[in-house]
Scaffold this motif. Structure first.
Motif, PDB file in Angstrom:
ATOM      1  N   PHE A 122      -8.071 -40.588  44.425  1.00 14.49           N
ATOM      2  CA  PHE A 122      -7.166 -40.704  45.561  1.00 14.49           C
ATOM      3  C   PHE A 122      -5.754 -40.291  45.154  1.00 14.49           C
ATOM      4  O   PHE A 122      -5.298 -40.605  44.049  1.00 14.49           O
ATOM      5  N   LYS A 123      -5.072 -39.606  46.057  1.00 15.59           N
ATOM      6  CA  LYS A 123      -3.692 -39.203  45.835  1.00 15.59           C
ATOM      7  C   LYS A 123      -2.881 -39.578  47.067  1.00 15.59           C
ATOM      8  O   LYS A 123      -3.237 -39.200  48.191  1.00 15.59           O
ATOM      9  N   ARG A 124      -1.766 -40.281  46.853  1.00 14.56           N
ATOM     10  CA  ARG A 124      -0.908 -40.674  47.977  1.00 14.56           C
ATOM     11  C   ARG A 124      -0.288 -39.451  48.643  1.00 14.56           C
ATOM     12  O   ARG A 124      -0.231 -39.347  49.876  1.00 14.56           O
ATOM     13  N   ASP A 125       0.191 -38.514  47.811  1.00 12.29           N
ATOM     14  CA  ASP A 125       0.942 -37.364  48.311  1.00 12.29           C
ATOM     15  C   ASP A 125       0.237 -36.067  47.928  1.00 12.29           C
ATOM     16  O   ASP A 125      -0.680 -36.051  47.103  1.00 12.29           O
ATOM     17  N   THR A 126       0.705 -34.990  48.512  1.00  8.70           N
ATOM     18  CA  THR A 126       0.222 -33.683  48.098  1.00  8.70           C
ATOM     19  C   THR A 126       0.916 -33.275  46.798  1.00  8.70           C
ATOM     20  O   THR A 126       1.926 -33.874  46.411  1.00  8.70           O
ATOM     21  N   TYR A 127       0.373 -32.312  46.117  1.00  8.49           N
ATOM     22  CA  TYR A 127       0.940 -31.855  44.844  1.00  8.49           C
ATOM     23  C   TYR A 127       2.124 -30.927  45.124  1.00  8.49           C
ATOM     24  O   TYR A 127       2.012 -29.986  45.903  1.00  8.49           O
ATOM     25  N   SER A 128       3.260 -31.158  44.469  1.00  9.00           N
ATOM     26  CA  SER A 128       4.429 -30.318  44.701  1.00  9.00           C
ATOM     27  C   SER A 128       5.209 -30.137  43.407  1.00  9.00           C
ATOM     28  O   SER A 128       5.131 -30.966  42.493  1.00  9.00           O
ATOM     29  N   GLY A 129       5.967 -29.034  43.330  1.00 14.61           N
ATOM     30  CA  GLY A 129       6.790 -28.756  42.162  1.00 14.61           C
ATOM     31  C   GLY A 129       5.972 -28.374  40.951  1.00 14.61           C
ATOM     32  O   GLY A 129       4.738 -28.259  40.987  1.00 14.61           O
ATOM     33  N   ASP A 130       6.665 -28.195  39.819  1.00 14.86           N
ATOM     34  CA  ASP A 130       5.998 -27.816  38.575  1.00 14.86           C
ATOM     35  C   ASP A 130       5.042 -28.892  38.100  1.00 14.86           C
ATOM     36  O   ASP A 130       3.939 -28.595  37.617  1.00 14.86           O
ATOM     37  N   ARG A 131       5.452 -30.157  38.255  1.00 13.75           N
ATOM     38  CA  ARG A 131       4.556 -31.244  37.835  1.00 13.75           C
ATOM     39  C   ARG A 131       3.313 -31.268  38.712  1.00 13.75           C
ATOM     40  O   ARG A 131       2.207 -31.509  38.231  1.00 13.75           O
ATOM     41  N   GLY A 132       3.510 -31.002  39.996  1.00 11.84           N
ATOM     42  CA  GLY A 132       2.370 -30.968  40.896  1.00 11.84           C
ATOM     43  C   GLY A 132       1.418 -29.823  40.581  1.00 11.84           C
ATOM     44  O   GLY A 132       0.196 -29.968  40.693  1.00 11.84           O
ATOM     45  N   ARG A 133       1.962 -28.660  40.208  1.00  5.43           N
ATOM     46  CA  ARG A 133       1.129 -27.522  39.845  1.00  5.43           C
ATOM     47  C   ARG A 133       0.227 -27.867  38.665  1.00  5.43           C
ATOM     48  O   ARG A 133      -0.981 -27.603  38.682  1.00  5.43           O
ATOM     49  N   LYS A 134       0.812 -28.471  37.640  1.00  5.77           N
ATOM     50  CA  LYS A 134       0.010 -28.852  36.467  1.00  5.77           C
ATOM     51  C   LYS A 134      -0.992 -29.927  36.835  1.00  5.77           C
ATOM     52  O   LYS A 134      -2.155 -29.876  36.415  1.00  5.77           O
ATOM     53  N   ALA A 135      -0.564 -30.908  37.641  1.00  3.85           N
ATOM     54  CA  ALA A 135      -1.456 -32.013  37.997  1.00  3.85           C
ATOM     55  C   ALA A 135      -2.644 -31.510  38.817  1.00  3.85           C
ATOM     56  O   ALA A 135      -3.793 -31.878  38.565  1.00  3.85           O
ATOM     57  N   LEU A 136      -2.379 -30.664  39.829  1.00  6.79           N
ATOM     58  CA  LEU A 136      -3.466 -30.137  40.653  1.00  6.79           C
ATOM     59  C   LEU A 136      -4.428 -29.311  39.818  1.00  6.79           C
ATOM     60  O   LEU A 136      -5.651 -29.492  39.899  1.00  6.79           O
ATOM     61  N   SER A 137      -3.895 -28.411  39.015  1.00  2.00           N
ATOM     62  CA  SER A 137      -4.742 -27.550  38.194  1.00  2.00           C
ATOM     63  C   SER A 137      -5.566 -28.376  37.217  1.00  2.00           C
ATOM     64  O   SER A 137      -6.760 -28.130  37.021  1.00  2.00           O
TER      65      SER A 137
END
Length: 444
Positions: A41-56
């Motif tokens: 589960f994720k509260r928010d969508t992935y965003s920014g550089d941290r989000g890019r790494k987290a999603l990938s």
């Protein structure tokens, strides 16, 4: 796109993991559904550089394990249980951004999809369900900004990074799996050709998905198969090849054949569609009659050979995708059977002169062509099907001393002047409807 098949998640959601998911189904995970190896589960969508790494990393981790889903728009408590529906933007732009992030940063790209589930009370928001299939092309790497390749895997509810030794083991398993699939295609083909009419020449196409599916073989499945065969004529590129006149079953597979009588060898046209999503197809319409019957060799029309290969790929891929729910890549194989030293096979063209030789070699044993192709591309029947047909047909043509199958291209286009004159209108109509490029000239 294929759907994710995961019995545990389907039971939790109360239905298939595809575009039919409703807001009520996903919200039904709240409260108390706990994260697991296949659910995050994720509260928010992935965003920014941290989000890019987290999603990938999250997508690659699931692909490197057993697959699963990421649900964006659900907050969790400190025990990893679904607690509240926070909602996220689910518009086309957001889904496109997330998809492009995965494609650009995870190699090889795993089979995945992003399903928007709209909140009926708040249009434009809701849940994004990202499903990731278990992958036969693991390990999947996250490509960091410094070009370093990092290999995550989901273990329990955590993402861990594989050590060098674990990465080596994963690559070894990938290559061993490919070798096994190549061997399986050859075994399926060898079993099938024993049931073909020995006085006919067949193009035989075999397909084995990277990840097996599951197609029920029961009375309902047989009845549906019979109805499909009774109401359609199979073919490729707008050219009709024939009809399965009889539908039956063998152990763990559906059988379609052009033979009218039971217990007779397969004649003219045949397919065996396995429970696992694998399958094999044979067509004998490609044999060209010589001016004088001398029995010295069999003649195969190059255009009918190309159409038969395309037909087989499409029929088998649609079974794998639509009946067995297999997706991703498949190992495919083509051959010509029989071909012996006593009765070899020659390749000919009938575009201009009758039975004009194509290449100068006689084939005295069944030639073999192999490739890897995307099941969805083959099922869709467009440029992807044409390109894979080119690869297999050209490899067979080369056994006769011809460089390539000139009627199709490696990019998935049709070379119209290389086809029988009587077919060109049908080919052009099909190409327009399928979005396939038609080239006016012949190869250089």
């Amino acid at each position: 796109m294929p759907t994710l098949r995961n019995r545990r998640l389907e039971q939790l959601l109360g239905g298939a993991i595809d575009e039919t998911l409703t807001y009520a189904q996903v919200k039904g995970l709240i409260p108390d559904t706990t994260e697991g190896p296949d659910l995050d589960f994720k509260r928010d969508t992935y965003s920014g550089d941290r989000g890019r790494k987290a999603l990938s990393g999250d997508v690659a981790a699931l692909a490197n394990a057993s697959g699963g889903i990421l649900v964006l728009g659900i907050d969790e408590d400190d025990q990893g249980r679904a607690a509240a529906d926070t909602g996220v933007a689910i518009g086309d732009d957001e889904r496109r951004r997330l998809r492009q992030t995965v494609v650009a940063n995870v190699q090889p790209t795993p089979t995945f999809d992003i399903i928007p589930v709209e909140n009926p009370e708040r249009p434009g928001t809701g849940f994004l369900v990202i499903w990731v299939a278990r992958s036969a092309t693991a390990p999947h790497a996250y490509i960091a900004q410094n070009k370093a390749m990092l290999y995550p895997r989901r273990i329990g509810t955590e993402t861990v990074w594989l050590s060098e030794g674990e990465v080596a083991e994963a690559y070894r398993a990938r290559f061993a799996g490919f070798a096994n699939r190549v061997e399986e295609t050859a075994q399926i083909e060898a079993d099938f050709v024993q049931r073909l009419a020995p006085d006919e020449v067949f193009a035989v196409v075999t397909l084995v998905p990277d990840l097996p599916g599951s197609a029920p073989i029961d009375s309902a499945a047989l009845h549906a198969f019979q109805l499909r065969n009774a109401t359609r004529e199979v073919g490729a590129f707008g050219i009709r090849l024939g009809t399965f006149h009889r539908s039956t079953v063998r152990r763990r597979c559906l059988v379609g054949t052009g033979s009218m009588k039971p217990s007779q060898p397969h004649s003219r046209l045949a397919c065996e569609l396995h429970e696992s999503g694998s399958g094999v197809f044979g067509g004998a319409k490609m044999e060209s009659r010589p001016e004088v019957e001398d029995g010295a060799c069999k003649l195969v029309d190059n255009q009918w050979l190309t159409v038969t290969i395309g037909t087989g790929l499409n029929v088998l891929a649609r079974h794998a995708r639509d009946q067995a729910a297999a997706g991703g890549l498949a190992t495919v194989r083509a051959t010509i059977w029989p071909a012996t030293s006593q009765v070899p096979v020659a390749l000919v063209a009938n575009v201009g002169w009758h039975n004009e030789p194509v290449g100068r070699e006689l084939v005295s044993e069944p030639p073999v062509a192999e490739a890897v192709a995307d099941i969805d591309d083959l099922s869709a029947g467009g440029a992807g099907l044409v390109a894979t047909t080119y690869r297999l047909a050209s490899e067979l043509f080369q056994g006769f001393g011809a460089a390539e199958a000139e009627g199709v291209t490696p990019e998935g286009a049709i070379r119209l002047p290389c086809w029988h004159l009587s077919w060109r209108d049908e080919l052009s109509r099909w190409a327009r409807s399928a979005g396939v490029e038609v080239l006016p000239g012949t190869p250089a």
